[in-house]
Write an enzyme that holds these catalytic residues in place. Structure first.
Site, PDB file in Angstrom:
ATOM      1  N   LYS A 216     -10.369  -4.131   0.237  1.00 38.37           N
ATOM      2  CA  LYS A 216      -9.850  -5.095   1.221  1.00 38.37           C
ATOM      3  C   LYS A 216     -10.200  -4.244   2.685  1.00 38.37           C
ATOM      4  CE  LYS A 216      -6.961  -6.862  -1.623  1.00 38.37           C
ATOM      5  NZ  LYS A 216      -7.165  -6.673  -2.970  1.00 38.37           N
TER       6      LYS A 216
ATOM      7  N   TRP B 112       2.501  -4.856  -8.142  1.00 39.07           N
ATOM      8  CA  TRP B 112       1.165  -5.557  -8.658  1.00 39.07           C
ATOM      9  C   TRP B 112       1.133  -5.714  -9.988  1.00 39.07           C
ATOM     10  CZ3 TRP B 112      -3.733  -2.819 -10.190  1.00 39.07           C
ATOM     11  CH2 TRP B 112      -4.749  -3.877 -10.067  1.00 39.07           C
TER      12      TRP B 112
ATOM     13  N   ASP C 289      -0.635   4.457  -4.975  1.00 41.68           N
ATOM     14  CA  ASP C 289      -1.596   3.520  -4.957  1.00 41.68           C
ATOM     15  C   ASP C 289      -1.865   3.019  -3.645  1.00 41.68           C
ATOM     16  OD1 ASP C 289      -3.255   1.252  -5.148  1.00 41.68           O
ATOM     17  OD2 ASP C 289      -1.837   0.336  -6.881  1.00 41.68           O
TER      18      ASP C 289
END
Length: 408
Positions: A251, A133, A215
């Site tokens: 999300k 990311w 993460d």
């Protein structure tokens, strides 16, 4: 003279610049495959029905107020979030060696974890996958790490995990280095290690005295199964690792702008945990003082109420199943068109993103000729695909690959 005199403009953030370009494009068949957010079959943002229901309950609850939360956030939220991550039978929870801390979404959790590890624990070097990311680097360098390095992860030839290269790079890392690991639905590749590969990764991390920082932005959203998506973190905890895990509820709850995150800390003892928690409290107090309530209360209500929890489980399954369907649909169409190359990776990958293997020239061709927007790396958001545009996108990719061959 302005205090800003001599300051140069910073580079644009690619994904936001891409969204802006898409928004101003007037072409009727334009497709946005760049934005990192869920979209419905109608290409619209989705507020989960269970979230709407909970917000209505909250609005009618006169006992709720707007007082500050504690520095470490809403306990009902962080406890439920940590239990969701580690599992009901977690040895760390049973022993009192794990705790959750409410943060400003996953990014905030990363920043708090980074400052704690770099400034409080004295860690100087951090590694992330190549690619990862794009915000990991900026967050961790700003948090105080002196060196930011990468380990191999993506094999462009096979469009899969480069396990050999990853393990070699981890073995070469200096002791006490922090290693960022994606818990599931690796961003941007969509390639996750298998359970056996996770075991091999854990062995090297233990052997080299490295520290795992997970993460976790997609638990439940990736496969639709909360337990399956938490396998890696739970496996490390079961094997006795100390670790931190940065959770996002953007999300899996669709709470993108509510900034709902949790930092789970797992230590070797209650005493170590108490000391760590006291230091993290001071870091947060000096950073943003305390987190917001609204989104955290939505999540806490859903996770702690059996009926609402089941309604939420249906929602995440709906999102995961739509993404899986779009993967199958794209692969099927590319094969039917006879598009050069092997496209198995489209369905082998998991989660919101797919690393398509398209090169920069092909990506630019798709944007210029077909108004299909994606990152230069070839990463696409599968949620941008719909049954209405699958044929169009597949045909465009087929044209791009035939006219601009791969460099591999």
């Amino acid at each position: 003279m302005s205090f800003c005199a001599g300051i140069q403009a910073g580079p644009p953030i690619e994904v936001f610049a891409l969204t802006q370009a898409f928004t101003t494009d007037t072409f009727d068949k334009k497709v946005n495959l760049g934005v990192g957010a869920y979209r419905t079959e109608e290409s619209k943002p989705w507020v989960l029905p269970v979230v709407r229901k909970i917000e209505q309950l909250m609005a009618a609850d006169q006992s709720l107020n707007k007082e500050y939360l504690p520095v470490l956030g809403l306990a009902a939220f962080s406890q439920a979030a940590t239990k969701m991550l580690l599992g009901d039978d977690s040895p760390a929870l049973a022993d009192g060696r794990a705790v959750g801390i409410q943060t400003l979404s996953g990014t905030g959790a990363l920043r708090v974890a980074g400052e704690f590890l770099a400034r409080t624990c004295g860690r100087t070097t951090i590694y992330s996958s190549e690619p990862t990311w794009e915000n990991h680097r900026l967050v961790m360098l700003n948090a105080g790490f002196q060196e930011y390095k990468s380990y191999r992860y993506w094999d462009p030839a096979t469009r899969s995990l480069d396990l050999k290269g990853m393990l070699e790079d981890l073995r070469a890392a200096p002791e006490r280095s922090v290693i960022i690991l994606h818990a599931c639905a690796h961003n941007p590749t969509g390639v996750d290690p298998t359970p056996d590969q996770w075991k091999q990764i854990a062995e090297v991390i233990r052997e080299k005295n490295l520290f795992p920082l997970f993460d976790s932005a997609y638990q439940g959203f990736a496969s639709g199964d909360l337990d399956k998506d938490a396998f890696a973190v739970r496996s490390f905890v079961k094997d006795g690792f100390e670790l931190v895990c940065c959770q996002s509820f953007a999300k899996n709850f669709g709470l993108y702008n509510e900034r709902v995150g949790n930092l789970t800390v797992v230590t070797s003892s209650k005493e170590v945990l108490a000391n760590a928690l006291s230091q993290i409290t001071l870091l947060i107090r000096g950073m943003y003082s305390n987190p917001p309530q609204h989104g955290a209360r939505v999540v806490a209500t859903a996770l702690n109420d059996p009926t609402l929890y089941q309604e939420w489980r249906v929602c995440i399954k709906t999102m995961a199943d739509r993404i899986i369907s779009m993967r199958a649909g794209l692969k099927e169409r590319l094969i039917k068109l006879g598009t050069p190359g092997n496209w198995d990776h489209i369905t082998n990958q998991i989660g919101m993103f797919s690393y398509t293997g398209l090169n920069v020239e092909q990506v630019e061709y798709l944007r210029n000729e077909y108004h299909i927007y994606m990152l230069k790396s070839g990463r696409i958001n599968m949620c941008g695909l719909t049954n209405a545009n699958l044929d169009y996108v597949a045909g465009a990719i087929n044209d791009a690959v035939n006219k601009i061959p791969s460099k591999l």
